[in-house]
Write a protein that holds these residues in place. Structure first.
Motif, PDB file in Angstrom:
ATOM      1  N   ALA A  88       0.809  -1.217   0.000  1.00  0.00           N
ATOM      2  CA  ALA A  88       0.000   0.000   0.000  1.00  0.00           C
ATOM      3  C   ALA A  88       0.842   1.267   0.000  1.00  0.00           C
ATOM      4  N   TRP A  89       2.089   1.169   0.427  1.00  0.00           N
ATOM      5  CA  TRP A  89       2.930   2.368   0.578  1.00  0.00           C
ATOM      6  C   TRP A  89       3.919   2.465  -0.578  1.00  0.00           C
ATOM      7  N   PRO A  90       3.884   3.552  -1.362  1.00  0.00           N
ATOM      8  CA  PRO A  90       4.760   3.647  -2.535  1.00  0.00           C
ATOM      9  C   PRO A  90       6.179   4.116  -2.242  1.00  0.00           C
ATOM     10  N   GLY A  91       6.427   4.640  -1.031  1.00  0.00           N
ATOM     11  CA  GLY A  91       7.746   5.189  -0.719  1.00  0.00           C
ATOM     12  C   GLY A  91       8.615   4.235   0.070  1.00  0.00           C
ATOM     13  N   ARG A  92       9.593   4.816   0.763  1.00  0.00           N
ATOM     14  CA  ARG A  92      10.490   4.015   1.596  1.00  0.00           C
ATOM     15  C   ARG A  92       9.779   3.634   2.892  1.00  0.00           C
ATOM     16  N   LEU A  93      10.063   2.415   3.368  1.00  0.00           N
ATOM     17  CA  LEU A  93       9.390   1.880   4.544  1.00  0.00           C
ATOM     18  C   LEU A  93      10.421   1.451   5.581  1.00  0.00           C
ATOM     19  N   LEU A  94      10.231   1.914   6.824  1.00  0.00           N
ATOM     20  CA  LEU A  94      11.095   1.535   7.938  1.00  0.00           C
ATOM     21  C   LEU A  94      10.265   0.917   9.052  1.00  0.00           C
ATOM     22  N   LEU A  95      10.891  -0.015   9.791  1.00  0.00           N
ATOM     23  CA  LEU A  95      10.317  -0.480  11.049  1.00  0.00           C
ATOM     24  C   LEU A  95      10.961   0.312  12.172  1.00  0.00           C
ATOM     25  N   LYS A  96      10.154   0.851  13.086  1.00  0.00           N
ATOM     26  CA  LYS A  96      10.679   1.685  14.175  1.00  0.00           C
ATOM     27  C   LYS A  96      10.411   1.010  15.509  1.00  0.00           C
ATOM     28  N   GLY A  97      11.494   0.723  16.222  1.00  0.00           N
ATOM     29  CA  GLY A  97      11.389   0.105  17.528  1.00  0.00           C
ATOM     30  C   GLY A  97      12.721  -0.512  17.910  1.00  0.00           C
ATOM     31  N   PRO A  98      12.774  -1.211  19.021  1.00  0.00           N
ATOM     32  CA  PRO A  98      14.017  -1.884  19.435  1.00  0.00           C
ATOM     33  C   PRO A  98      14.208  -3.181  18.643  1.00  0.00           C
ATOM     34  N   VAL A  99      14.588  -3.039  17.385  1.00  0.00           N
ATOM     35  CA  VAL A  99      14.654  -4.165  16.448  1.00  0.00           C
ATOM     36  C   VAL A  99      16.038  -4.814  16.524  1.00  0.00           C
ATOM     37  N   GLY A 100      16.080  -6.097  16.843  1.00  0.00           N
ATOM     38  CA  GLY A 100      17.343  -6.825  16.914  1.00  0.00           C
ATOM     39  C   GLY A 100      17.779  -7.346  15.566  1.00  0.00           C
ATOM     40  N   PRO A 101      18.962  -7.967  15.484  1.00  0.00           N
ATOM     41  CA  PRO A 101      19.506  -8.422  14.207  1.00  0.00           C
ATOM     42  C   PRO A 101      18.603  -9.387  13.448  1.00  0.00           C
ATOM     43  N   SER A 102      18.027 -10.375  14.117  1.00  0.00           N
ATOM     44  CA  SER A 102      17.211 -11.358  13.401  1.00  0.00           C
ATOM     45  C   SER A 102      15.941 -10.722  12.847  1.00  0.00           C
ATOM     46  N   ASP A 103      15.310  -9.838  13.620  1.00  0.00           N
ATOM     47  CA  ASP A 103      14.123  -9.153  13.123  1.00  0.00           C
ATOM     48  C   ASP A 103      14.467  -8.196  11.990  1.00  0.00           C
ATOM     49  N   ALA A 104      15.636  -7.578  12.044  1.00  0.00           N
ATOM     50  CA  ALA A 104      16.054  -6.688  10.960  1.00  0.00           C
ATOM     51  C   ALA A 104      16.210  -7.467   9.655  1.00  0.00           C
ATOM     52  N   VAL A 105      16.807  -8.652   9.724  1.00  0.00           N
ATOM     53  CA  VAL A 105      16.965  -9.485   8.529  1.00  0.00           C
ATOM     54  C   VAL A 105      15.603  -9.922   8.002  1.00  0.00           C
ATOM     55  N   ARG A 106      14.711 -10.288   8.889  1.00  0.00           N
ATOM     56  CA  ARG A 106      13.371 -10.691   8.469  1.00  0.00           C
ATOM     57  C   ARG A 106      12.640  -9.537   7.779  1.00  0.00           C
ATOM     58  N   ALA A 107      12.769  -8.342   8.333  1.00  0.00           N
ATOM     59  CA  ALA A 107      12.144  -7.169   7.720  1.00  0.00           C
ATOM     60  C   ALA A 107      12.741  -6.896   6.347  1.00  0.00           C
ATOM     61  N   ARG A 108      14.059  -6.981   6.257  1.00  0.00           N
ATOM     62  CA  ARG A 108      14.723  -6.770   4.958  1.00  0.00           C
ATOM     63  C   ARG A 108      14.199  -7.753   3.921  1.00  0.00           C
ATOM     64  N   ASP A 109      14.053  -9.000   4.299  1.00  0.00           N
ATOM     65  CA  ASP A 109      13.608 -10.025   3.354  1.00  0.00           C
ATOM     66  C   ASP A 109      12.153  -9.834   2.932  1.00  0.00           C
ATOM     67  N   LEU A 110      11.393  -9.068   3.717  1.00  0.00           N
ATOM     68  CA  LEU A 110      10.000  -8.789   3.383  1.00  0.00           C
ATOM     69  C   LEU A 110       9.837  -7.472   2.604  1.00  0.00           C
ATOM     70  N   GLY A 111      10.954  -6.874   2.225  1.00  0.00           N
ATOM     71  CA  GLY A 111      10.893  -5.679   1.402  1.00  0.00           C
ATOM     72  C   GLY A 111      10.961  -4.366   2.150  1.00  0.00           C
ATOM     73  N   VAL A 112      11.226  -4.408   3.450  1.00  0.00           N
ATOM     74  CA  VAL A 112      11.385  -3.181   4.228  1.00  0.00           C
ATOM     75  C   VAL A 112      12.754  -2.576   3.908  1.00  0.00           C
ATOM     76  N   ASP A 113      12.811  -1.252   3.832  1.00  0.00           N
ATOM     77  CA  ASP A 113      14.032  -0.576   3.398  1.00  0.00           C
ATOM     78  C   ASP A 113      15.032  -0.345   4.522  1.00  0.00           C
ATOM     79  N   GLY A 114      14.583  -0.450   5.759  1.00  0.00           N
ATOM     80  CA  GLY A 114      15.506  -0.222   6.864  1.00  0.00           C
ATOM     81  C   GLY A 114      14.787  -0.262   8.193  1.00  0.00           C
ATOM     82  N   VAL A 115      15.543   0.017   9.255  1.00  0.00           N
ATOM     83  CA  VAL A 115      14.984   0.045  10.601  1.00  0.00           C
ATOM     84  C   VAL A 115      15.336   1.372  11.253  1.00  0.00           C
TER      85      VAL A 115
END
Length: 416
Positions: A264-291
């Motif tokens: 739904a979001w056409p721009g850059r997408l970040l996850l905001k929170g106390p994100v650890g390494p494994s969750d960061a990799v999972r987010a990256r693999d789902l198309g998230v641009d960063g944390v």
């Protein structure tokens, strides 16, 4: 004779009261801005800014984490013109500094979020608007051209959630930050003990606050009504308070819903929170641009790891092309330098610009940007690096913790 000379040198004139501009000119650190804000805000409002969750261990740890790191400068380098410019998620910025999302900013000053956004635009820095802001997405977009971001909370009402996403896209916001640390509100004991409410309610305690800081309350009463502006058009929006609005956030959100938000979001997408390494990799693999590494400034779960200490492991796990933003505990340009040396792309501040806004409105926020950028530039020069890219590339060589090197040797090739 000597006594008469000494008396002649003594001025008995009573100094005139300082103007706001004079008071601001005497602010040379973030702490100076905080002290000025404390003179102008009621205690309950100052506690709302300063307070953290439960025992406030995370609040204390956030700043202490940055203070633990030590620099090992490189000498005999040409640093006659250190360049603080950088690129954040594809857009140039004057420095690797931004203003993080904060809620209910017009309670701090009637100038509110638009003043912060104007100061950020003038300084060439990004600014993130909160869902819980007192200025709407559209009001902020009508101001000066700026790098505007939006922090989203997921509502139980999914239609409301995706309506906010659509509005942010239509208004030209470039980055969407999904907050993932607010399944339930944090237990902020200062607010509980103060009986603090949003909107403010007149109680015996607040009446004492009014007596102590009448200027603040006069400005507040003359300003437009305080409201959660992005929700004001909802049928139930005007009824939201700080006590009940947290119940609208959905604690059942899971990874499975991230794909719909990404679509739904056409721009850059970040996850905001106390994100650890494994969750960061999972987010990256789902198309998230960063944390955006953050523990909400210590206002949500107490005893969380300080975001500063997550930077290096997240960078190592997620790789060079994954954006890392960090906040919580940054109080000096040297903290920004440490964050970048650890592998971050951008450092953001929240409380410091609220203090600056309370101290002097938009000029206060502009002064904060000037102070932090100047401190960062000086730190770069004293470290022996001439650019942000060089600082990030050579970070593992330039930074150590109190007990010795803190970065793994194999991190160096990961950084661009």
């Amino acid at each position: 004779m000597k006594l008469s000379r000494a008396l002649a040198m003594v001025s008995l004139r009573i100094p005139a009261p300082r103007s706001a501009a004079q008071a601001l000119a005497r602010c040379h650190t973030v702490d100076d801005l905080r002290r000025l804000a404390a003179r102008r805000l009621p205690r309950s409002v100052m506690d709302y800014i300063d307070g953290g969750a439960d025992a406030e261990q995370s609040l204390a740890d956030n700043t202490a984490a940055f203070a633990r790191y030590r620099f090992t400068p490189s000498v005999l380098a040409d640093v006659s013109a250190p360049d603080t410019g950088t690129t954040i998620l594809g857009r140039p910025a004057a420095a690797p500094l931004g203003f993080a999302p904060t809620g209910y900013t017009r309670m701090i000053s009637p100038d509110g979020e638009p003043a912060v956004a104007r100061a950020a635009a003038a300084a060439g820095l990004p600014y993130a608007l909160s869902t819980m802001a007192t200025a709407s997405l559209e009001e902020l977009a009508a101001g000066p051209a700026a790098d505007r971001w939006f922090q989203l909370y997921v509502w139980k009402d999914r239609a409301k959630t995706f309506e906010l996403v659509r509005r942010a896209a239509d208004a030209g916001y470039r980055v969407l930050e999904l907050a993932v640390d607010t399944a339930v509100p944090g237990n902020r004991l200062r607010d509980v003990r103060n009986g603090f409410t949003i909107p403010p309610r007149l109680t015996a305690g607040s009446l004492l606050d009014i007596g102590a800081k009448p200027g603040y309350w006069t400005r507040l009463l003359r300003a437009p009504d305080l409201e959660f502006a992005n929700l004001a058009d909802s049928p139930d929006g005007p009824g939201y308070t700080i006590e009940n609005i947290g119940a609208q956030f959905d604690p059942a959100v899971t990874w499975s819903e991230l794909a719909a938000l990404r679509a739904a979001w056409p721009g850059r997408l970040l996850l905001k929170g106390p994100v650890g390494p494994s969750d960061a990799v999972r987010a990256r693999d789902l198309g998230v641009d960063g944390v955006h590494l953050s523990n909400h400034g210590g206002r949500q779960l107490d005893r969380t790891v300080a975001p500063a200490d997550l930077i290096a492991p997240v960078r190592q796990a997620a790789g060079a092309d994954f954006a890392i933003v960090v906040d919580s505990g940054i109080r000096h340009g040297a903290d920004i330098a440490a964050a970048l040396a650890l592998g971050a792309d951008l450092a953001m501040v929240g409380r410091p610009y609220l203090w600056a806004l309370a101290a002097a409105g938009e000029p206060g926020v502009a002064r904060l940007a000037e102070l932090l950028t100047g401190q960062f530039r000086r730190t770069m020069a004293l470290l022996g690096v001439a650019s942000v890219a060089e600082l990030r590339r050579r970070g593992p060589q330039l930074l150590a913790g109190a007990g010795g090197p803190v970065l793994p040797a194999d991190l160096l090739p990961v950084l661009p």
